[in-house]
Design a protein around this motif. Structure first.
Motif, PDB file in Angstrom:
ATOM      1  N   SER A 252     -26.433  93.364   1.908  1.00 29.55           N
ATOM      2  CA  SER A 252     -25.394  92.340   1.936  1.00 29.55           C
ATOM      3  C   SER A 252     -25.913  91.012   1.383  1.00 29.55           C
ATOM      4  CB  SER A 252     -24.904  92.156   3.375  1.00 29.55           C
ATOM      5  OG  SER A 252     -24.217  90.935   3.497  1.00 29.55           O
ATOM      6  N   LEU A 253     -25.192  90.497   0.391  1.00 32.81           N
ATOM      7  CA  LEU A 253     -25.547  89.196  -0.177  1.00 32.81           C
ATOM      8  C   LEU A 253     -25.374  88.085   0.864  1.00 32.81           C
ATOM      9  CD1 LEU A 253     -26.100  87.164  -2.469  1.00 32.81           C
ATOM     10  CD2 LEU A 253     -23.691  87.361  -3.111  1.00 32.81           C
ATOM     11  N   TYR A 254     -24.241  88.129   1.597  1.00 31.13           N
ATOM     12  CA  TYR A 254     -23.970  87.058   2.551  1.00 31.13           C
ATOM     13  C   TYR A 254     -24.975  87.049   3.710  1.00 31.13           C
ATOM     14  CZ  TYR A 254     -19.618  85.587   0.281  1.00 31.13           C
ATOM     15  OH  TYR A 254     -18.696  85.091  -0.598  1.00 31.13           O
TER      16      TYR A 254
ATOM     17  N   VAL B 207     -22.485  78.564  -4.780  1.00 29.54           N
ATOM     18  CA  VAL B 207     -23.480  79.548  -4.325  1.00 29.54           C
ATOM     19  C   VAL B 207     -23.378  80.868  -5.073  1.00 29.54           C
ATOM     20  CG1 VAL B 207     -24.653  80.057  -2.180  1.00 29.54           C
ATOM     21  CG2 VAL B 207     -22.345  79.138  -2.108  1.00 29.54           C
ATOM     22  N   GLU B 208     -22.148  81.242  -5.453  1.00 24.67           N
ATOM     23  CA  GLU B 208     -22.023  82.544  -6.119  1.00 24.67           C
ATOM     24  C   GLU B 208     -20.860  82.497  -7.102  1.00 24.67           C
ATOM     25  OE1 GLU B 208     -20.202  86.023  -4.229  1.00 24.67           O
ATOM     26  OE2 GLU B 208     -19.169  84.715  -2.821  1.00 24.67           O
ATOM     27  N   PHE B 209     -20.997  83.292  -8.127  1.00 28.43           N
ATOM     28  CA  PHE B 209     -19.868  83.602  -8.981  1.00 28.43           C
ATOM     29  C   PHE B 209     -19.848  85.118  -9.048  1.00 28.43           C
ATOM     30  CE2 PHE B 209     -18.084  84.474 -13.274  1.00 28.43           C
ATOM     31  CZ  PHE B 209     -16.784  84.103 -12.965  1.00 28.43           C
TER      32      PHE B 209
ATOM     33  N   LEU C 130     -12.948  83.771   4.586  1.00 29.95           N
ATOM     34  CA  LEU C 130     -14.074  83.916   3.663  1.00 29.95           C
ATOM     35  C   LEU C 130     -15.094  84.887   4.263  1.00 29.95           C
ATOM     36  CD1 LEU C 130     -15.738  83.337   1.242  1.00 29.95           C
ATOM     37  CD2 LEU C 130     -16.180  81.056   2.083  1.00 29.95           C
ATOM     38  N   THR C 131     -14.824  86.172   4.074  1.00 22.03           N
ATOM     39  CA  THR C 131     -15.703  87.180   4.664  1.00 22.03           C
ATOM     40  C   THR C 131     -16.369  87.984   3.543  1.00 22.03           C
ATOM     41  OG1 THR C 131     -13.813  88.653   4.773  1.00 22.03           O
ATOM     42  CG2 THR C 131     -14.377  87.471   6.782  1.00 22.03           C
ATOM     43  N   SER C 132     -17.384  88.743   3.931  1.00 14.81           N
ATOM     44  CA  SER C 132     -18.097  89.560   2.944  1.00 14.81           C
ATOM     45  C   SER C 132     -17.566  90.991   2.985  1.00 14.81           C
ATOM     46  CB  SER C 132     -19.586  89.566   3.272  1.00 14.81           C
ATOM     47  OG  SER C 132     -19.817  90.313   4.446  1.00 14.81           O
ATOM     48  N   PHE C 133     -17.876  91.727   1.959  1.00 16.36           N
ATOM     49  CA  PHE C 133     -17.532  93.150   1.893  1.00 16.36           C
ATOM     50  C   PHE C 133     -18.063  93.860   3.138  1.00 16.36           C
ATOM     51  CE2 PHE C 133     -18.610  97.482   0.760  1.00 16.36           C
ATOM     52  CZ  PHE C 133     -17.468  97.919   0.133  1.00 16.36           C
TER      53      PHE C 133
HETATM   54  C1  GLP Z   1     -16.814  90.273  -1.273  1.00 18.61           C
HETATM   55  C2  GLP Z   1     -16.562  89.178  -2.290  1.00 18.61           C
HETATM   56  C3  GLP Z   1     -17.792  88.827  -3.100  1.00 18.61           C
HETATM   57  C4  GLP Z   1     -18.991  88.642  -2.206  1.00 18.61           C
HETATM   58  C5  GLP Z   1     -19.199  89.848  -1.337  1.00 18.61           C
HETATM   59  C6  GLP Z   1     -20.373  89.692  -0.397  1.00 18.61           C
HETATM   60  O1  GLP Z   1     -16.808  91.525  -1.865  1.00 18.61           O
HETATM   61  N1  GLP Z   1     -15.487  89.539  -3.192  1.00 18.61           N
HETATM   62  O2  GLP Z   1     -17.534  87.627  -3.805  1.00 18.61           O
HETATM   63  O3  GLP Z   1     -20.145  88.413  -2.995  1.00 18.61           O
HETATM   64  O4  GLP Z   1     -18.042  90.087  -0.571  1.00 18.61           O
HETATM   65  O5  GLP Z   1     -20.491  90.875   0.342  1.00 18.61           O
HETATM   66  P1  GLP Z   1     -21.853  91.380   0.949  1.00 18.61           P
HETATM   67  O6  GLP Z   1     -22.385  90.308   1.841  1.00 18.61           O
HETATM   68  O7  GLP Z   1     -21.509  92.621   1.659  1.00 18.61           O
HETATM   69  O8  GLP Z   1     -22.809  91.607  -0.215  1.00 18.61           O
END
Ligand code: GLP
Length: 241
Positions: free
Chosen positions: A165-167, A220-222, A88-91
């Motif tokens: 970054s959202l995460y 937390v997110e969709f 479960l990683t971010s972009f």
């Molecule tokens: C990926 C996931 C998304 C998530 C995003 C967060 O792309 N598919 O569901 O929101 O990563 O990435 P970041 O923290 O770079 O915004």
């Protein structure tokens, strides 16, 4: 001869040192994607390590998708972005790991009342507030994906907390997702998507929907994403029951 091992992972230290050295090469872009890695012999001489150690470290990084091997031609820094599906990683994290600098261009970064569809996806009651992010995601100035995220305002009170970054923003709020459900589907990119991603209309894309959860079960997110099919490989490790 005794082999020194890392006390935590029990992996031989020489192997770990070499993996780190190769990872550094990729992350600092000392060698560009698509270019060849020095030969096993040169690496083993330069780092004073056995050929077996060098081969094992390279095999590990091929498995992770950072390197690719072409029969008879050698080992190369992978050009495609290989994303393990089980983590479960971010972009942002995925790209940094590959030595690419991530960037977002926002079309929308605002707050509003939840729509009926969003309230279903996020388990929210009507009238709740949500933060909406709509952005193109770039790596090294190349567009790689389009993403639309919806996050409950009870988790993320201000859209401007998301710089890139959202995460990272969620992490600061102690709301980093712990679990997610993800659906991948093949799509052909429509005119608008193709324009934003600098590909031809009708090119292959991957539509990815992710619902992420906190430890207490709250969503937390969709996020709906459209990744470029010509760049991404999604890989998963499979096990029998
Ligand atoms: C990926 C996931 C998304 C998530 C995003 C967060 O792309 N598919 O569901 O929101 O990563 O990435 P970041 O923290 O770079 O915004």
């Amino acid at each position: 001869r005794r082999i020194c091992r890392d006390p935590a992972t029990h992996q031989p230290l020489a192997y770990l040192r070499l993996r780190r050295a190769i990872r550094n090469i990729v992350e600092h872009r000392d060698i560009e994607p698509g270019q060849a890695l020095p030969s096993e012999r040169d690496l083993s001489q330069a780092l004073k390590l056995s050929r077996v150690t060098v081969r094992k470290a390279i095999a590990g990084l091929v498995e992770e998708g950072l390197l690719t091997q072409r029969h008879g031609a050698g080992t190369f820094i992978a050009e495609r972005i290989v994303k393990p599906m089980s983590r479960l990683t971010s972009f942002t994290e995925d790209l940094r790991e590959r030595g690419l600098s991530p960037r977002s261009e926002f079309f929308e970064r605002g707050i509003g009342e939840v729509t009926p569809e969003e309230s279903m996806a996020l388990n929210l009651s009507p009238g709740s507030l949500v933060v909406r992010l709509h952005r193109v995601r770039y790596g090294q100035d190349e567009p790689l994906a389009i993403e639309r995220s919806v996050v409950p305002a009870s988790v993320l009170p201000d859209p401007l907390l998301v710089h890139d970054s959202l995460y990272e923003a969620l992490e600061k709020l102690n709301a980093r997702p712990r679990r997610a459900l993800q659906r991948l589907r093949a799509v052909s990119l429509n005119a608008q998507q193709a324009r934003l991603l600098h590909v031809n209309v009708g090119s292959a894309g991957l539509s990815i929907e992710r619902r992420s959860f906190l430890d207490d079960g709250r969503v937390v997110e969709f996020t709906c994403s459209w990744y470029r099919g010509d760049i991404y490989d999604f890989v998963a490790e499979l096990q029998t029951d």
